[in-house]
Design an enzyme around this catalytic site. Sequence first.
Site, PDB file in Angstrom:
ATOM      1  N   TYR A  71       0.833  -1.215   0.000  1.00 11.88           N
ATOM      2  CA  TYR A  71       0.000   0.000   0.000  1.00 11.88           C
ATOM      3  C   TYR A  71       0.866   1.263   0.000  1.00 11.88           C
ATOM      4  O   TYR A  71       0.520   2.268  -0.614  1.00 11.88           O
ATOM      5  CB  TYR A  71      -0.979  -0.032   1.189  1.00 11.88           C
ATOM      6  CG  TYR A  71      -2.234  -0.786   0.843  1.00 11.88           C
ATOM      7  CD1 TYR A  71      -2.362  -2.145   1.128  1.00 11.88           C
ATOM      8  CD2 TYR A  71      -3.292  -0.162   0.164  1.00 11.88           C
ATOM      9  CE1 TYR A  71      -3.487  -2.859   0.768  1.00 11.88           C
ATOM     10  CE2 TYR A  71      -4.432  -0.871  -0.203  1.00 11.88           C
ATOM     11  CZ  TYR A  71      -4.522  -2.220   0.092  1.00 11.88           C
ATOM     12  OH  TYR A  71      -5.638  -2.923  -0.305  1.00 11.88           O
ATOM     13  N   ASP A 107      -7.661   6.198  -4.977  1.00  9.59           N
ATOM     14  CA  ASP A 107      -6.756   7.343  -5.159  1.00  9.59           C
ATOM     15  C   ASP A 107      -7.529   8.645  -4.963  1.00  9.59           C
ATOM     16  O   ASP A 107      -8.748   8.630  -4.793  1.00  9.59           O
ATOM     17  CB  ASP A 107      -6.092   7.271  -6.560  1.00  9.59           C
ATOM     18  CG  ASP A 107      -7.102   7.384  -7.708  1.00  9.59           C
ATOM     19  OD1 ASP A 107      -7.131   6.483  -8.573  1.00  9.59           O
ATOM     20  OD2 ASP A 107      -7.872   8.360  -7.727  1.00  9.59           O
ATOM     21  N   HIS A 122     -14.842   2.292  -1.793  1.00  4.46           N
ATOM     22  CA  HIS A 122     -13.859   1.313  -1.305  1.00  4.46           C
ATOM     23  C   HIS A 122     -12.772   1.951  -0.456  1.00  4.46           C
ATOM     24  O   HIS A 122     -11.704   1.360  -0.280  1.00  4.46           O
ATOM     25  CB  HIS A 122     -13.231   0.570  -2.509  1.00  4.46           C
ATOM     26  CG  HIS A 122     -14.220  -0.264  -3.247  1.00  4.46           C
ATOM     27  ND1 HIS A 122     -14.020  -0.704  -4.536  1.00  4.46           N
ATOM     28  CD2 HIS A 122     -15.443  -0.730  -2.888  1.00  4.46           C
ATOM     29  CE1 HIS A 122     -15.070  -1.423  -4.932  1.00  4.46           C
ATOM     30  NE2 HIS A 122     -15.950  -1.437  -3.960  1.00  4.46           N
ATOM     31  N   CYS A 130      -6.640   1.921  12.909  1.00  2.76           N
ATOM     32  CA  CYS A 130      -6.071   0.793  13.650  1.00  2.76           C
ATOM     33  C   CYS A 130      -6.820  -0.494  13.288  1.00  2.76           C
ATOM     34  O   CYS A 130      -8.057  -0.533  13.293  1.00  2.76           O
ATOM     35  CB  CYS A 130      -6.193   1.057  15.159  1.00  2.76           C
ATOM     36  SG  CYS A 130      -5.628  -0.352  16.151  1.00  2.76           S
ATOM     37  N   CYS A 156      -0.870   1.974  16.591  1.00  3.48           N
ATOM     38  CA  CYS A 156      -1.969   2.851  17.016  1.00  3.48           C
ATOM     39  C   CYS A 156      -1.571   3.637  18.269  1.00  3.48           C
ATOM     40  O   CYS A 156      -1.030   3.057  19.229  1.00  3.48           O
ATOM     41  CB  CYS A 156      -3.189   1.983  17.315  1.00  3.48           C
ATOM     42  SG  CYS A 156      -4.581   2.863  18.053  1.00  3.48           S
ATOM     43  N   PRO A 223     -12.882   1.451 -23.234  1.00  9.64           N
ATOM     44  CA  PRO A 223     -12.418   0.922 -24.535  1.00  9.64           C
ATOM     45  C   PRO A 223     -12.895  -0.518 -24.778  1.00  9.64           C
ATOM     46  O   PRO A 223     -12.988  -0.964 -25.904  1.00  9.64           O
ATOM     47  CB  PRO A 223     -10.894   0.972 -24.414  1.00  9.64           C
ATOM     48  CG  PRO A 223     -10.600   1.923 -23.321  1.00  9.64           C
ATOM     49  CD  PRO A 223     -11.766   1.855 -22.376  1.00  9.64           C
TER      50      PRO A 223
HETATM   51  P1  OAD Z   1     -10.681  -3.084 -13.203  1.00  8.63           P
HETATM   52  O1  OAD Z   1      -9.197  -3.098 -13.288  1.00  8.63           O
HETATM   53  O2  OAD Z   1     -11.430  -4.349 -12.896  1.00  8.63           O
HETATM   54  O3  OAD Z   1     -11.300  -2.553 -14.598  1.00  8.63           O
HETATM   55  C1  OAD Z   1     -10.784  -1.398 -15.194  1.00  8.63           C
HETATM   56  C2  OAD Z   1     -11.664  -1.105 -16.390  1.00  8.63           C
HETATM   57  O4  OAD Z   1     -11.226   0.122 -16.948  1.00  8.63           O
HETATM   58  C3  OAD Z   1     -11.588  -2.154 -17.489  1.00  8.63           C
HETATM   59  O5  OAD Z   1     -12.882  -2.476 -17.923  1.00  8.63           O
HETATM   60  C4  OAD Z   1     -10.797  -1.444 -18.598  1.00  8.63           C
HETATM   61  O6  OAD Z   1     -11.244  -1.861 -19.889  1.00  8.63           O
HETATM   62  C5  OAD Z   1     -11.154  -0.016 -18.358  1.00  8.63           C
HETATM   63  N1  OAD Z   1     -10.163   0.960 -18.825  1.00  8.63           N
HETATM   64  C6  OAD Z   1      -8.832   0.791 -18.948  1.00  8.63           C
HETATM   65  N2  OAD Z   1      -8.257   1.937 -19.383  1.00  8.63           N
HETATM   66  C7  OAD Z   1      -9.276   2.850 -19.515  1.00  8.63           C
HETATM   67  C8  OAD Z   1      -9.341   4.205 -19.929  1.00  8.63           C
HETATM   68  N3  OAD Z   1      -8.228   4.863 -20.283  1.00  8.63           N
HETATM   69  N4  OAD Z   1     -10.550   4.825 -19.941  1.00  8.63           N
HETATM   70  C9  OAD Z   1     -11.679   4.145 -19.589  1.00  8.63           C
HETATM   71  N5  OAD Z   1     -11.686   2.845 -19.184  1.00  8.63           N
HETATM   72  C10 OAD Z   1     -10.493   2.219 -19.156  1.00  8.63           C
HETATM   73  O7  OAD Z   1     -11.040  -1.967 -12.151  1.00  8.63           O
HETATM   74  P2  OAD Z   1     -12.431  -1.728 -11.434  1.00  8.63           P
HETATM   75  O8  OAD Z   1     -13.590  -2.047 -12.307  1.00  8.63           O
HETATM   76  O9  OAD Z   1     -12.390  -0.382 -10.832  1.00  8.63           O
HETATM   77  O10 OAD Z   1     -12.118  -3.536  -5.341  1.00  8.63           O
HETATM   78  O11 OAD Z   1     -12.367  -2.789 -10.247  1.00  8.63           O
HETATM   79  C11 OAD Z   1     -13.405  -2.725  -9.289  1.00  8.63           C
HETATM   80  C12 OAD Z   1     -12.858  -3.188  -7.986  1.00  8.63           C
HETATM   81  O12 OAD Z   1     -12.185  -4.449  -8.145  1.00  8.63           O
HETATM   82  C13 OAD Z   1     -11.788  -2.296  -7.369  1.00  8.63           C
HETATM   83  O13 OAD Z   1     -12.314  -1.196  -6.722  1.00  8.63           O
HETATM   84  C14 OAD Z   1     -11.169  -3.259  -6.380  1.00  8.63           C
HETATM   85  C15 OAD Z   1     -11.045  -4.456  -7.272  1.00  8.63           C
HETATM   86  O14 OAD Z   1     -11.077  -5.620  -6.595  1.00  8.63           O
HETATM   87  C16 OAD Z   1     -11.674  -3.421  -4.030  1.00  8.63           C
HETATM   88  O15 OAD Z   1     -10.558  -3.060  -3.786  1.00  8.63           O
HETATM   89  C17 OAD Z   1     -12.680  -3.786  -3.001  1.00  8.63           C
END
Ligand code: OAD
EC number: 2.3.1.286
Length: 251
Positions: A71, A107, A122, A130, A156, A223
Amino acid sequence: MAASSSIPDFALEVVKKADSITVLSGAGMSAESGVPTFRDAQTGLWERFDAAALATPEAWNRDPDFVWSWYMWRHHLVRATAPHAGHLALAQWEHSADVTIVTQNVDDLHERAGSSHVHHLHGSLFHFRCAQCSFAYSDEVDDSEPHESPRPPPRCQRCGGQIRPDVVWFGEMLPSKPWEAGVQAVDSCDVLLVVGTSGLVYPAAGLPQIAHEKGIPTIEINPDETPLSRECTVSLRMSAATALPILARSR
Ligand code: OAD
């Protein structure tokens, strides 16, 4: 649902008339700022590890120093990035409409671009608590690259427990306040933008269905096709940094 590599006039019309816009963003929203998505391969010290395997209570319990250092690597990486034109377009949009961001991202790029209504489903890389008593930790953290082995998390100030990132790990409950705000924002907007999410992780991935059931126009920006594409009014095969400034300019 229609997939399109350019923005159809009806989508520009919908956005032009919208007084309230809700944005559900995922890791793809941060990709053009240089933050790897969850499904991207990782780099450096972490390239051998799957992000999804590290963001779990099991990984933390097994090796808190390793997870804490991962992290801190992400903390350092995000601090070195900047919001892109898509983040800035959403922030600018606030001058002519109500814009609410509901993000799965940990972020702070939306905030650094100037968006003022951001709900983190999230959690955040920049908040800590802690692991034992949940007391908030507000001291500085050392996010410099660990030279040899991973470093231990801070302790903590109240109970001496280990400090963890205040993020949601797999299997953990989402914080209720951002979740309720997110449902409200999706349920009451004039248009929902679904930007940069693979639509694989619930309950966040269930939010577009709320808009769909209410007949709220939903524009996906990705995309690639996702499981959410078919329930969106239109799915733009475009990147966030390309599509969002065009939509914002249509106001
Ligand atoms: P992912 O990494 O699963 O998906 C990212 C998506 O963004 C994909 O569908 C890509 O095609 C798309 N992508 C990539 N570049 C892009 C761009 N320049 N513009 C638009 N889209 C683009 O990420 P998340 O869907 O956010 O959960 O994942 C959801 C959750 O899964 C996260 O928050 C995390 C993870 O497990 C936790 O941490 C609880």
